[in-house]
Scaffold this active site. Structure first.
Site, PDB file in Angstrom:
ATOM      1  N   ASP A 179     -16.839 -11.413 -22.137  1.00  0.00           N
ATOM      2  CA  ASP A 179     -16.265 -12.617 -21.522  1.00  0.00           C
ATOM      3  C   ASP A 179     -17.006 -13.882 -21.960  1.00  0.00           C
ATOM      4  O   ASP A 179     -18.189 -13.837 -22.289  1.00  0.00           O
ATOM      5  CB  ASP A 179     -16.314 -12.471 -19.988  1.00  0.00           C
ATOM      6  CG  ASP A 179     -15.420 -13.483 -19.292  1.00  0.00           C
ATOM      7  OD1 ASP A 179     -14.484 -13.997 -19.929  1.00  0.00           O
ATOM      8  OD2 ASP A 179     -15.674 -13.767 -18.108  1.00  0.00           O
ATOM      9  N   GLY A 180     -16.289 -14.988 -21.938  1.00  0.00           N
ATOM     10  CA  GLY A 180     -16.898 -16.288 -22.202  1.00  0.00           C
ATOM     11  C   GLY A 180     -16.531 -16.914 -23.544  1.00  0.00           C
ATOM     12  O   GLY A 180     -17.075 -17.951 -23.922  1.00  0.00           O
ATOM     13  N   ASN A 181     -15.600 -16.302 -24.240  1.00  0.00           N
ATOM     14  CA  ASN A 181     -15.196 -16.840 -25.550  1.00  0.00           C
ATOM     15  C   ASN A 181     -14.651 -18.262 -25.438  1.00  0.00           C
ATOM     16  O   ASN A 181     -14.979 -19.133 -26.243  1.00  0.00           O
ATOM     17  CB  ASN A 181     -14.099 -15.970 -26.173  1.00  0.00           C
ATOM     18  CG  ASN A 181     -14.581 -14.583 -26.521  1.00  0.00           C
ATOM     19  OD1 ASN A 181     -15.774 -14.290 -26.415  1.00  0.00           O
ATOM     20  ND2 ASN A 181     -13.661 -13.727 -26.914  1.00  0.00           N
ATOM     21  N   ARG A 231     -15.107 -20.568 -23.057  1.00  0.00           N
ATOM     22  CA  ARG A 231     -16.114 -21.568 -22.690  1.00  0.00           C
ATOM     23  C   ARG A 231     -17.084 -21.832 -23.837  1.00  0.00           C
ATOM     24  O   ARG A 231     -17.549 -22.950 -24.027  1.00  0.00           O
ATOM     25  CB  ARG A 231     -16.859 -21.115 -21.420  1.00  0.00           C
ATOM     26  CG  ARG A 231     -16.052 -21.369 -20.153  1.00  0.00           C
ATOM     27  CD  ARG A 231     -16.594 -20.582 -18.984  1.00  0.00           C
ATOM     28  NE  ARG A 231     -16.198 -19.182 -19.077  1.00  0.00           N
ATOM     29  CZ  ARG A 231     -16.682 -18.218 -18.312  1.00  0.00           C
ATOM     30  NH1 ARG A 231     -17.613 -18.494 -17.414  1.00  0.00           N
ATOM     31  NH2 ARG A 231     -16.255 -16.987 -18.438  1.00  0.00           N
ATOM     32  N   TRP A 232     -17.368 -20.797 -24.597  1.00  0.00           N
ATOM     33  CA  TRP A 232     -18.234 -20.978 -25.786  1.00  0.00           C
ATOM     34  C   TRP A 232     -17.592 -22.002 -26.723  1.00  0.00           C
ATOM     35  O   TRP A 232     -18.262 -22.898 -27.240  1.00  0.00           O
ATOM     36  CB  TRP A 232     -18.405 -19.630 -26.501  1.00  0.00           C
ATOM     37  CG  TRP A 232     -19.255 -19.664 -27.729  1.00  0.00           C
ATOM     38  CD1 TRP A 232     -20.603 -19.418 -27.807  1.00  0.00           C
ATOM     39  CD2 TRP A 232     -18.826 -19.941 -29.082  1.00  0.00           C
ATOM     40  NE1 TRP A 232     -21.036 -19.529 -29.110  1.00  0.00           N
ATOM     41  CE2 TRP A 232     -19.965 -19.856 -29.908  1.00  0.00           C
ATOM     42  CE3 TRP A 232     -17.597 -20.268 -29.663  1.00  0.00           C
ATOM     43  CZ2 TRP A 232     -19.910 -20.069 -31.287  1.00  0.00           C
ATOM     44  CZ3 TRP A 232     -17.536 -20.489 -31.033  1.00  0.00           C
ATOM     45  CH2 TRP A 232     -18.685 -20.386 -31.831  1.00  0.00           C
ATOM     46  N   ARG A 282      -9.959 -22.557 -28.133  1.00  0.00           N
ATOM     47  CA  ARG A 282     -10.367 -21.272 -27.557  1.00  0.00           C
ATOM     48  C   ARG A 282     -10.325 -20.143 -28.589  1.00  0.00           C
ATOM     49  O   ARG A 282     -11.133 -19.222 -28.560  1.00  0.00           O
ATOM     50  CB  ARG A 282      -9.465 -20.915 -26.372  1.00  0.00           C
ATOM     51  CG  ARG A 282      -9.646 -21.813 -25.151  1.00  0.00           C
ATOM     52  CD  ARG A 282      -8.659 -21.423 -24.054  1.00  0.00           C
ATOM     53  NE  ARG A 282      -8.848 -20.031 -23.647  1.00  0.00           N
ATOM     54  CZ  ARG A 282      -9.713 -19.626 -22.732  1.00  0.00           C
ATOM     55  NH1 ARG A 282     -10.462 -20.494 -22.096  1.00  0.00           N
ATOM     56  NH2 ARG A 282      -9.830 -18.342 -22.433  1.00  0.00           N
ATOM     57  N   HIS A 315     -12.683 -16.757 -29.689  1.00  0.00           N
ATOM     58  CA  HIS A 315     -12.282 -15.350 -29.846  1.00  0.00           C
ATOM     59  C   HIS A 315     -12.679 -14.829 -31.225  1.00  0.00           C
ATOM     60  O   HIS A 315     -13.096 -13.689 -31.373  1.00  0.00           O
ATOM     61  CB  HIS A 315     -10.769 -15.198 -29.647  1.00  0.00           C
ATOM     62  CG  HIS A 315     -10.319 -15.546 -28.256  1.00  0.00           C
ATOM     63  ND1 HIS A 315     -10.969 -15.095 -27.133  1.00  0.00           N
ATOM     64  CD2 HIS A 315      -9.292 -16.308 -27.808  1.00  0.00           C
ATOM     65  CE1 HIS A 315     -10.357 -15.560 -26.053  1.00  0.00           C
ATOM     66  NE2 HIS A 315      -9.330 -16.309 -26.439  1.00  0.00           N
ATOM     67  N   ASN A 359      -4.389 -10.560 -18.505  1.00  0.00           N
ATOM     68  CA  ASN A 359      -4.510 -11.546 -19.583  1.00  0.00           C
ATOM     69  C   ASN A 359      -3.155 -11.995 -20.159  1.00  0.00           C
ATOM     70  O   ASN A 359      -3.083 -12.970 -20.908  1.00  0.00           O
ATOM     71  CB  ASN A 359      -5.425 -11.034 -20.706  1.00  0.00           C
ATOM     72  CG  ASN A 359      -6.898 -11.022 -20.339  1.00  0.00           C
ATOM     73  OD1 ASN A 359      -7.660 -10.155 -20.776  1.00  0.00           O
ATOM     74  ND2 ASN A 359      -7.339 -11.985 -19.527  1.00  0.00           N
ATOM     75  N   TRP A 360      -2.069 -11.294 -19.779  1.00  0.00           N
ATOM     76  CA  TRP A 360      -0.725 -11.742 -20.204  1.00  0.00           C
ATOM     77  C   TRP A 360      -0.366 -13.087 -19.601  1.00  0.00           C
ATOM     78  O   TRP A 360       0.581 -13.735 -20.033  1.00  0.00           O
ATOM     79  CB  TRP A 360       0.335 -10.706 -19.826  1.00  0.00           C
ATOM     80  CG  TRP A 360       0.140  -9.380 -20.483  1.00  0.00           C
ATOM     81  CD1 TRP A 360      -0.276  -8.235 -19.865  1.00  0.00           C
ATOM     82  CD2 TRP A 360       0.325  -9.029 -21.858  1.00  0.00           C
ATOM     83  NE1 TRP A 360      -0.359  -7.199 -20.781  1.00  0.00           N
ATOM     84  CE2 TRP A 360       0.015  -7.662 -22.006  1.00  0.00           C
ATOM     85  CE3 TRP A 360       0.734  -9.746 -22.996  1.00  0.00           C
ATOM     86  CZ2 TRP A 360       0.085  -6.992 -23.232  1.00  0.00           C
ATOM     87  CZ3 TRP A 360       0.815  -9.074 -24.218  1.00  0.00           C
ATOM     88  CH2 TRP A 360       0.495  -7.725 -24.323  1.00  0.00           C
TER      89      TRP A 360
HETATM   90  C1  IPE Z   1     -11.968 -10.049 -18.198  1.00  0.00           C
HETATM   91  O1  IPE Z   1     -12.161 -11.372 -18.484  1.00  0.00           O
HETATM   92  C2  IPE Z   1     -11.081  -9.409 -19.223  1.00  0.00           C
HETATM   93  C3  IPE Z   1     -11.641  -9.237 -20.532  1.00  0.00           C
HETATM   94  C4  IPE Z   1     -12.855  -9.542 -20.911  1.00  0.00           C
HETATM   95  C5  IPE Z   1     -10.768  -8.659 -21.504  1.00  0.00           C
HETATM   96  P1  IPE Z   1     -11.236 -12.503 -17.838  1.00  0.00           P
HETATM   97  O2  IPE Z   1     -11.712 -13.781 -18.411  1.00  0.00           O
HETATM   98  O3  IPE Z   1      -9.817 -12.170 -18.019  1.00  0.00           O
HETATM   99  O4  IPE Z   1     -11.607 -12.385 -16.304  1.00  0.00           O
HETATM  100  P2  IPE Z   1     -11.462 -13.432 -15.135  1.00  0.00           P
HETATM  101  O5  IPE Z   1     -10.064 -13.963 -15.168  1.00  0.00           O
HETATM  102  O6  IPE Z   1     -12.455 -14.509 -15.377  1.00  0.00           O
HETATM  103  O7  IPE Z   1     -11.778 -12.657 -13.904  1.00  0.00           O
HETATM  104  C1  IPE Z   2     -12.998 -13.162 -23.093  1.00  0.00           C
HETATM  105  O1  IPE Z   2     -13.201 -14.530 -23.131  1.00  0.00           O
HETATM  106  C2  IPE Z   2     -11.853 -12.713 -23.963  1.00  0.00           C
HETATM  107  C3  IPE Z   2     -10.695 -12.228 -23.220  1.00  0.00           C
HETATM  108  C4  IPE Z   2     -10.557 -12.175 -21.934  1.00  0.00           C
HETATM  109  C5  IPE Z   2      -9.583 -11.751 -24.009  1.00  0.00           C
HETATM  110  P1  IPE Z   2     -12.309 -15.536 -22.306  1.00  0.00           P
HETATM  111  O2  IPE Z   2     -11.152 -15.913 -23.133  1.00  0.00           O
HETATM  112  O3  IPE Z   2     -11.996 -14.998 -20.966  1.00  0.00           O
HETATM  113  O4  IPE Z   2     -13.295 -16.770 -22.191  1.00  0.00           O
HETATM  114  P2  IPE Z   2     -13.542 -17.671 -20.914  1.00  0.00           P
HETATM  115  O5  IPE Z   2     -13.872 -16.737 -19.786  1.00  0.00           O
HETATM  116  O6  IPE Z   2     -12.294 -18.436 -20.672  1.00  0.00           O
HETATM  117  O7  IPE Z   2     -14.698 -18.526 -21.280  1.00  0.00           O
HETATM  118 MG    MG Z   3     -12.904 -15.065 -19.179  1.00  0.00          MG
END
Ligand code: IPE
Ligand code: IPE
Ligand code: MG
Length: 252
Positions: A32-34, A36-37, A45, A49, A80-81
């Site tokens: 997680d955090g792609n 925001r990075w 965004r 990824h 995530n959809w």
């Molecule tokens: C969890 O991250 C799902 C994956 C890393 C694939 P999310 O970014 O979807 O989770 P929430 O929405 O912050 O709980």
């Molecule tokens: C995790 O990073 C990747 C997936 C959930 C697919 P995010 O896309 O959730 O990144 P943040 O949480 O918005 O920073």
């Molecule tokens: Mg996330």
């Protein structure tokens, strides 16, 4: 970049702290955090990824070297959809790219790719590439790389229950025989032990529907760094921390 660079010596020193006789068998990671990075760098965004995918490649290799037997990675959740169509498309493209770039190396290293989640909802190309990877590596035995794609812990449990009901109806399973082990056999992770260690970077302190049944006694390791900044050293730190814990499983 990232402010988390560690010199080679520091890394070796850290690595030596790992007790190789007590390596967790199964590590699960919520990557997680792609987004925001990327935002921090005024990038789209999708750039996050893309960078995150590089970390997947590295961490899989590090896990292989450490002789971790099962590595579960949460790549795309049933929730995530809800994201913009463009972001979903770019994630699916990256998945295809990952398999095309890495499959030969993964296969050569005797790693088996498995998935958890309902693949039928993935775009066709992504689904076909994933199925090709699963098929090609199905007899490999060094490590299982288990990727969560359209995965949700609740969805998995419901699917398991439905399949159990079906088998009871068909006379393949007796209702009295249903226990924790049986339900486990109806999950995507039927052939894996429960995770010993769950890692979630990005600063969020939640499970986001990940492996709800399997993590009953898993040790958690949270960190504020974003997934694209997650390096070898962070995996070492998580393992060292894990090894300092006292797992009681309800005992004393
Ligand atoms: C969890 O991250 C799902 C994956 C890393 C694939 P999310 O970014 O979807 O989770 P929430 O929405 O912050 O709980
Ligand atoms: C995790 O990073 C990747 C997936 C959930 C697919 P995010 O896309 O959730 O990144 P943040 O949480 O918005 O920073
Ligand atoms: Mg996330």
């Amino acid at each position: 970049m990232g402010g988390n660079l560690m010199g080679k010596n520091g890394l070796l020193e850290l690595k030596e702290k790992i007790d190789l006789d007590r390596i967790p068998k199964h590590i699960a990671i919520i990557m997680d955090g792609n987004g925001r990075w990327a935002k921090k760098r005024f990038l789209p965004r999708t750039a996050g990824h893309q960078e995150g995918m590089k970390r997947v490649i590295e961490i899989v290799e590090v896990a292989e070297k450490l002789d971790i037997k099962y590595l579960s990675l949460y790549a795309f959740s049933t929730e995530n959809w809800k994201r913009p169509k463009e972001e979903i498309e770019s994630l699916m493209k990256l998945l295809v790219q990952y398999i095309r770039n890495e499959l030969d190396r993964i296969h050569k290293n005797n790693v088996r790719i498995q998935t958890m989640g309902d693949l039928s909802k993935l775009p066709r190309l992504a689904r076909e590439e994933v199925e090709r990877a699963v098929e090609k590596t199905k007899n490999n035995s060094k490590m299982i790389l288990n990727i969560g794609l359209n995965y949700g812990g609740r969805d998995e449990i419901i699917r398991g229950i439905k399949n159990i009901l079906e088998d009871v109806k068909m006379g393949k399973l007796k209702e009295d025989h249903i226990d924790e082990k049986v339900l486990n056999n109806y999950l995507y992770t039927y052939n894996m032990p429960d995770p010993d260690l769950l890692i979630r970077p990005s600063g969020e302190l939640r499970l986001s529907n990940f492996m709800l049944y399997q993590i009953a006694y898993t040790e958690f390791w949270f960190s504020d760094i974003y997934w694209p900044d997650f390096k070898e050293e962070h995996l070492y730190k998580a393992i060292i921390d894990y090894q300092s814990r006292n797992r009681r499983f309800g005992g004393i």
